[in-house]
Design an enzyme around this catalytic site. Structure first.
Site, PDB file in Angstrom:
ATOM      1  N   SER A 153       0.829  -1.201   0.000  1.00  0.00           N
ATOM      2  CA  SER A 153       0.000   0.000   0.000  1.00  0.00           C
ATOM      3  C   SER A 153       0.869   1.259   0.000  1.00  0.00           C
ATOM      4  O   SER A 153       1.747   1.378  -0.842  1.00  0.00           O
ATOM      5  CB  SER A 153      -0.940  -0.058   1.204  1.00  0.00           C
ATOM      6  N   LYS A 213       4.255   1.963  -2.358  1.00  0.00           N
ATOM      7  CA  LYS A 213       4.709   3.153  -3.103  1.00  0.00           C
ATOM      8  C   LYS A 213       6.150   3.438  -2.662  1.00  0.00           C
ATOM      9  O   LYS A 213       7.043   3.724  -3.467  1.00  0.00           O
ATOM     10  CB  LYS A 213       3.834   4.374  -2.773  1.00  0.00           C
ATOM     11  N   TRP A 232      -9.800   0.330  -5.525  1.00  0.00           N
ATOM     12  CA  TRP A 232      -9.246   1.645  -5.159  1.00  0.00           C
ATOM     13  C   TRP A 232      -7.814   1.796  -5.695  1.00  0.00           C
ATOM     14  O   TRP A 232      -7.395   2.877  -6.082  1.00  0.00           O
ATOM     15  CB  TRP A 232      -9.281   1.739  -3.628  1.00  0.00           C
ATOM     16  N   HIS A 274      -7.584  -5.836  -0.266  1.00  0.00           N
ATOM     17  CA  HIS A 274      -6.365  -5.046  -0.037  1.00  0.00           C
ATOM     18  C   HIS A 274      -5.657  -5.582   1.209  1.00  0.00           C
ATOM     19  O   HIS A 274      -6.134  -5.376   2.326  1.00  0.00           O
ATOM     20  CB  HIS A 274      -6.814  -3.597   0.181  1.00  0.00           C
TER      21      HIS A 274
HETATM   22  C1  GCU Z   1      -5.365   4.842   1.581  1.00  0.00           C
HETATM   23  C2  GCU Z   1      -4.746   5.591   0.430  1.00  0.00           C
HETATM   24  C3  GCU Z   1      -3.910   4.689  -0.459  1.00  0.00           C
HETATM   25  C4  GCU Z   1      -2.929   3.900   0.368  1.00  0.00           C
HETATM   26  C5  GCU Z   1      -3.637   3.195   1.497  1.00  0.00           C
HETATM   27  C6  GCU Z   1      -2.706   2.508   2.496  1.00  0.00           C
HETATM   28  O1  GCU Z   1      -6.343   3.969   1.105  1.00  0.00           O
HETATM   29  O2  GCU Z   1      -5.773   6.236  -0.277  1.00  0.00           O
HETATM   30  O3  GCU Z   1      -3.208   5.454  -1.416  1.00  0.00           O
HETATM   31  O4  GCU Z   1      -2.223   3.000  -0.439  1.00  0.00           O
HETATM   32  O5  GCU Z   1      -4.376   4.129   2.254  1.00  0.00           O
HETATM   33  O6  GCU Z   1      -1.546   2.818   2.579  1.00  0.00           O
HETATM   34  O7  GCU Z   1      -3.198   1.678   3.260  1.00  0.00           O
END
Ligand code: GCU
Length: 428
Positions: free
Chosen positions: A262, A266, A353, A404
């Protein structure tokens, strides 16, 4: 208690900064037919129009240009490593996992002051040779990764969540994220696991960049529009953890896979793109600002991410809210920066998402750079594969059933991929 995936997902969407009103105002597009037409920037054409036809031109010119685009317009510019990085072994045992592994807890000091400092937890299978390793940041503290009573609780600020009391971790969450880390499985396959709590590097809320490594390392005065955001800070922390691994005799630092989920996926991509010492890079459900193409605006968009998490990227990135087509980069170019090193991107079917198709397409559009450097066969998929059917070349991808999360299934694929590339000499 266990941090159930549902609870985690719900929390992830309602983090500090993400006011419920914001969530209500934003209606994500989940309809493939409403994805706008777009043209991706070509990673193999230089800024002056020169086509990149040789590996040499990629290395000497184009790669640097792309790195600079991500620094200037998206994640921001990180400082050099501190001159005097210091390490202190806080705890060590050769009796972990019933005597099969060594456990080490090492504090990495970033500067002359004692804080902020990163506590790295290592589990290393016993072996005559230095072993390859997975390195990744965790969301809820090292003690949440494995139900081992010897793991120290983090001392840093922690965002609200189950078992978090006054923004501090508690015993209640020990082992709560174990399903995401699969320590026994990883070690049984001959890999070490190194992990640290991301909040040790920079607490995940917007305080105007006063705390964490920003407070320690930023020059005084106004922040330039390309000053590093939190994702850059976390990625920088991963490189400092690798600095330690280079001094760890039980680990082979030339065979370290950086992995993250998540927002930390990144982070893993950005760390791997910048720091070529990482031999392999894994992005788990990283989505917008990670592996997913921004121009598709499917699920989370730049406006949404920059509004809910104003501290993640540099100021310049906000200029592209709702103007994705003007961006001089897209996320396939982030993966291209990892070339020729192996990179694996994983999506989850219910994680719309994060735009699974956008994640697949970023890999596919990074492949020409890998092909230029390594020849054909780097990514054996033209079309998105069906669920639970991983594709593995030097680039790998899967979309699994479910939400997720990071699951045992994900780890099984990462281990297979790592077996391919880290047990022999991986391309660099
Ligand atoms: C939120 C956010 C995402 C991210 C996620 C996470 O949903 O919008 O961009 O990847 O949190 O880190 O759990």
């Amino acid at each position: 208690m266990k941090l159930l995936p549902n609870t985690l997902a719900a929390l992830a969407i309602l983090l500090p900064g993400a006011a419920p009103a914001l969530a209500q105002r934003f209606v994500p597009n989940y309809d493939e037919s409403k994805v706008p037409p777009y043209t991706l920037p070509d990673p193999l054409v230089c800024a002056d129009g020169t086509p990149v036809t040789t590996p040499k031109l990629w290395r000497t010119k184009r790669r640097g240009e792309i790195l600079e685009l991500f620094r200037r317009y998206m994640y921001g510019r990180s400082p050099a490593p501190p001159k005097q990085l210091r390490f202190r072994v806080l705890e060590q045992s050769d009796q972990a996992l019933g005597g099969r592994a060594v456990r080490k807890q090492v504090r990495i000091f970033f500067g002359p002051k004692d804080k902020p400092a990163l506590d790295l937890l290592l589990y290393i299978p016993k072996s005559k040779q230095p072993v390859p390793a997975f390195l990744g940041l965790n969301f809820w503290g090292n003690h949440a990764v494995f139900p081992d009573p010897a793991i120290r609780l983090p001392e840093s600020w922690m965002r609200p969540g189950p078992g978090v009391v006054n923004n501090r971790a508690s015993e209640e969450t020990r082992g709560g994220a174990a399903s995401r880390w699969q320590v026994e499985l990883i070690l049984s396959r001959g890999y070490a696991l190194a992990t640290a709590y991301y909040g040790d590097i920079d607490p995940d809320y917007h305080d105007g960049f006063q705390n964490g490594v920003h407070g320690l390392l930023d020059p005084p005065g106004a922040r330039p529009p390309d000053a590093w955001g939190a994702i850059s800070a976390w990625a920088w922390g991963l490189s400092r953890a690798l600095d330690y691994l280079e001094r760890e005799p039980l680990v082979d630092a030339r065979r370290v896979a950086v992995m993250g989920h998540s927002r930390l996926g990144k982070t893993a991509l950005w760390a791997g793109a910048q720091d070529e010492r990482f031999a392999l890079v894994i992005s788990n459900n990283s989505g917008c600002g990670g592996a997913a193409l921004s121009r598709r605006r499917f699920g989370e968009t730049l406006w949404r991410i920059n509004t809910a998490f104003p501290h993640w990227f540099c100021e310049n990135f906000k200029k592209y809210n709702n103007r994705e087509d003007q961006l001089p980069l897209d996320q396939h170019m982030l993966i291209a920066l990892i070339a020729p090193r192996p990179c694996y991107v994983a999506s989850a079917q219910e994680d719309r998402w994060a735009d699974p198709r956008g994640e697949f397409l970023a890999v596919k559009h990074a492949a020409p750079v890998y092909r230029l450097l390594l020849g054909p066969g780097v990514f054996p998929a033209e079309e998105m594969p069906p669920v639970n059917r991983p594709v593995m070349g030097v680039l790998g991808y899967h979309i699994r059933t479910g939400k997720h999360d990071v699951t045992r299934y994900d780890w099984e694929q990462y281990l297979r991929f790592a077996d391919r590339w880290l047990q022999k000499k991986a391309p660099r």
